[in-house]
Write an enzyme that holds these catalytic residues in place. Structure first.
Site, PDB file in Angstrom:
ATOM      1  N   ASP A 112      -7.247   9.737  45.258  1.00 52.46           N
ATOM      2  CA  ASP A 112      -6.825  10.565  46.382  1.00 52.46           C
ATOM      3  C   ASP A 112      -6.335  11.893  45.804  1.00 52.46           C
ATOM      4  O   ASP A 112      -6.082  12.010  44.606  1.00 52.46           O
ATOM      5  CB  ASP A 112      -5.698   9.801  47.107  1.00 52.46           C
ATOM      6  CG  ASP A 112      -5.029  10.641  48.179  1.00 52.46           C
ATOM      7  OD1 ASP A 112      -5.747  11.374  48.888  1.00 52.46           O
ATOM      8  OD2 ASP A 112      -3.791  10.550  48.298  1.00 52.46           O
TER       9      ASP A 112
ATOM     10  N   ASP B 106      -3.908  14.690  47.662  1.00 49.38           N
ATOM     11  CA  ASP B 106      -2.521  15.076  47.978  1.00 49.38           C
ATOM     12  C   ASP B 106      -1.548  13.938  47.690  1.00 49.38           C
ATOM     13  O   ASP B 106      -1.732  12.821  48.180  1.00 49.38           O
ATOM     14  CB  ASP B 106      -2.409  15.498  49.443  1.00 49.38           C
ATOM     15  CG  ASP B 106      -3.271  16.723  49.744  1.00 49.38           C
ATOM     16  OD1 ASP B 106      -3.391  17.596  48.857  1.00 49.38           O
ATOM     17  OD2 ASP B 106      -3.830  16.791  50.862  1.00 49.38           O
TER      18      ASP B 106
ATOM     19  N   GLN C  26      -8.574  15.767  54.998  1.00 53.07           N
ATOM     20  CA  GLN C  26      -8.180  17.174  55.169  1.00 53.07           C
ATOM     21  C   GLN C  26      -8.294  17.553  56.654  1.00 53.07           C
ATOM     22  O   GLN C  26      -9.072  18.438  57.031  1.00 53.07           O
ATOM     23  CB  GLN C  26      -9.042  18.091  54.276  1.00 53.07           C
ATOM     24  CG  GLN C  26      -8.787  17.906  52.782  1.00 53.07           C
ATOM     25  CD  GLN C  26      -7.360  18.269  52.356  1.00 53.07           C
ATOM     26  OE1 GLN C  26      -6.695  19.085  52.989  1.00 53.07           O
ATOM     27  NE2 GLN C  26      -6.860  17.632  51.288  1.00 53.07           N
TER      28      GLN C  26
ATOM     29  N   ARG D 244      -8.019  20.705  62.652  1.00 56.42           N
ATOM     30  CA  ARG D 244      -6.822  21.041  63.411  1.00 56.42           C
ATOM     31  C   ARG D 244      -6.554  22.545  63.391  1.00 56.42           C
ATOM     32  O   ARG D 244      -5.568  23.008  63.963  1.00 56.42           O
ATOM     33  CB  ARG D 244      -5.612  20.279  62.860  1.00 56.42           C
ATOM     34  CG  ARG D 244      -5.704  18.765  63.152  1.00 56.42           C
ATOM     35  CD  ARG D 244      -4.652  17.978  62.408  1.00 56.42           C
ATOM     36  NE  ARG D 244      -3.301  18.365  62.798  1.00 56.42           N
ATOM     37  CZ  ARG D 244      -2.661  17.922  63.878  1.00 56.42           C
ATOM     38  NH1 ARG D 244      -3.281  17.102  64.694  1.00 56.42           N
ATOM     39  NH2 ARG D 244      -1.443  18.302  64.160  1.00 56.42           N
TER      40      ARG D 244
ATOM     41  N   HIS E 280     -11.936  15.713  59.709  1.00 54.25           N
ATOM     42  CA  HIS E 280     -11.713  15.358  61.116  1.00 54.25           C
ATOM     43  C   HIS E 280     -10.237  15.226  61.470  1.00 54.25           C
ATOM     44  O   HIS E 280      -9.414  14.847  60.652  1.00 54.25           O
ATOM     45  CB  HIS E 280     -12.447  14.056  61.448  1.00 54.25           C
ATOM     46  CG  HIS E 280     -13.918  14.154  61.163  1.00 54.25           C
ATOM     47  ND1 HIS E 280     -14.529  13.469  60.137  1.00 54.25           N
ATOM     48  CD2 HIS E 280     -14.867  14.903  61.758  1.00 54.25           C
ATOM     49  CE1 HIS E 280     -15.819  13.777  60.123  1.00 54.25           C
ATOM     50  NE2 HIS E 280     -16.056  14.641  61.097  1.00 54.25           N
TER      51      HIS E 280
ATOM     52  N   CYS F 159     -13.710   9.248  63.541  1.00 53.11           N
ATOM     53  CA  CYS F 159     -14.767   9.293  62.521  1.00 53.11           C
ATOM     54  C   CYS F 159     -14.687   8.033  61.653  1.00 53.11           C
ATOM     55  O   CYS F 159     -13.733   7.270  61.738  1.00 53.11           O
ATOM     56  CB  CYS F 159     -14.605  10.524  61.645  1.00 53.11           C
ATOM     57  SG  CYS F 159     -13.086  10.492  60.673  1.00 53.11           S
TER      58      CYS F 159
HETATM   59 MG   LIG Z   1      -2.320  11.245  49.575  1.00 53.00          MG
END
Ligand SMILES: [Mg+2]
Length: 381
Positions: free
Chosen positions: A223, A225, A270, A275, A309, A315
């Site tokens: 991953d 972040d 993301q 958004r 999305h 999704c």
């Molecule tokens: Mg993360």
């Protein structure tokens, strides 16, 4: 498959240093199987001489040898006395990293006499020949492919109750043509649907990717972040490079993985894109700079998958859904059952579970570097 099969049956074709069938035996042994019954026809002694009673592999192997022209239905019927009350049927030309616990749980829940494994085939990897209904049962099986909107194919790894075999007629019958229609008509043919590709020695053109798959080049999925960089608060996003803050030990971890020969794959939600907090171009800019800094410090990133999305778009890619993990599986022919996915929150762990990856979470107690060093050490074993 000739000339490869002039002197050996198909499952004895050597892939990544050993017969394909040996990979299958090791796979199934790893899932707890101890008793094997090989149904043989063509050049049976090649198999018997190699595997013997199975003790070299710590398993018990028996044989049932019948005529070369026998179809699977007849082969199983003729071996009836040697079958357990419930057994797993595996075609000798498909390898798929089965999660036996999950399959068994589902099989006992559905209370059907037979459950086949269905490859979903959403990537058109092969030809679709069936349909699975919303309840998870095969509703159409059409090998001639006349029915519109077929989706998926049966890859064996079927759990079968022996009672079904006892009802089979004599004669040289095809298992699917004889068993499937009545089971389907009664909603009794359960499907275990998988998005993880299977690997085959069924056709010569499949051999190179089967070889690649079973060579098991190590890979890791990470991953972004909260693993690479400091995470923004909920509903806020890292929108440009000036907002990026590396976490300690990340570049060192990626260098160690690169030096150990790992494919390094990033999967990241993301939602800030859809958004409206940032554009896809902003994200690419961040990733170009991220990749460049990783490379400067001796690391490498082979691929980045992201889900743009919003939370409520439904999704298949936004974690905890496993869509991006399966995309990576297809693109790199990964064995997800042997691939660690490192994340930092519960959604990552859920995505790993849904894809059949090995989950690992960074936390205050466990840094990325510690996890990575463990993964590298385990791979060398
Ligand atoms: Mg993360």
């Amino acid at each position: 498959m000739r000339p490869l099969t002039d002197i050996r049956p198909k499952p004895m074709i050597e892939i990544a240093g050993k017969p394909f069938l040996e990979h299958q035996v090791e796979l199934l042994r790893g899932q707890g199987f101890k008793k094997f019954l090989f149904l043989l026809g063509y050049l049976p002694d090649v198999v018997k001489n190699y595997f013997g009673d199975g003790s070299k592999w710590g398993v018990q192997i028996e044989y049932s040898v019948t005529a070369v022209e026998d179809l699977t239905g007849r082969r199983v019927k003729l071996a009836e006395k040697k079958l357990d009350d419930c057994f797993l049927l595996v075609y000798c030309d498909n390898y798929w990293p089965l999660p036996m616990d999950k399959m068994w749980r589902r099989f006992t829940e559905v209370n059907a006499p037979m459950m086949v494994t269905v490859y979903s085939n959403q990537d058109n990897y092969t030809k679709s020949v069936l349909k699975v209904d919303d309840a998870g049962f095969v509703s159409v099986y059409d090998k001639k492919k006349k029915t519109p909107d077929l989706q998926g194919t049966e890859i064996s790894f079927a759990i079968i109750r022996k009672g079904l075999i006892e009802q089979l007629p004599d004669g040289n019958i095809s298992l699917e043509e004889t068993l499937f229609p009545p089971l389907i008509a009664n909603k009794q043919l359960a499907a275990f649907v998988t998005h993880h590709r299977y690997y085959s020695v069924g056709d010569t053109f499949r051999l190179p990717i089967t070889e690649q798959f079973l060579s098991r080049r190590p890979a890791i999925i990470l991953d972004r972040d909260g693993v690479f960089n400091e995470k923004a608060p909920r509903a806020q996003y890292v929108r440009n490079w000036s907002e990026w803050k590396w976490l300690p030990g990340v570049k060192e971890s990626l260098r160690a993985l690169n030096e150990a020969g790992f494919k390094i794959i990033v999967v990241s939600n993301q939602a800030g894109i859809n958004r409206g907090a940032m554009t896809e171009a902003d994200l690419h800019d961040i990733h170009m700079k991220m990749v460049a800094e990783v490379e400067q410090s001796g690391g490498r990133i082979d691929a980045i998958y992201f889900c743009p999305h919003d939370w409520d778009e439904g999704c298949e890619c936004r974690k905890p859904k496993p869509g991006m993990l399966f995309q990576a599986q297809h693109d790199f022919n990964l064995d997800l059952s042997r691939t660690v996915f490192i994340g930092d929150d519960e959604r990552d762990a859920q995505a790993a579970e849904a894809a059949g990856c090995i989950p690992a979470l960074v936390s205050e107690k466990r840094t990325l570097l510690e996890i990575v060093n463990e993964v590298i050490a385990n791979t060398k074993k």
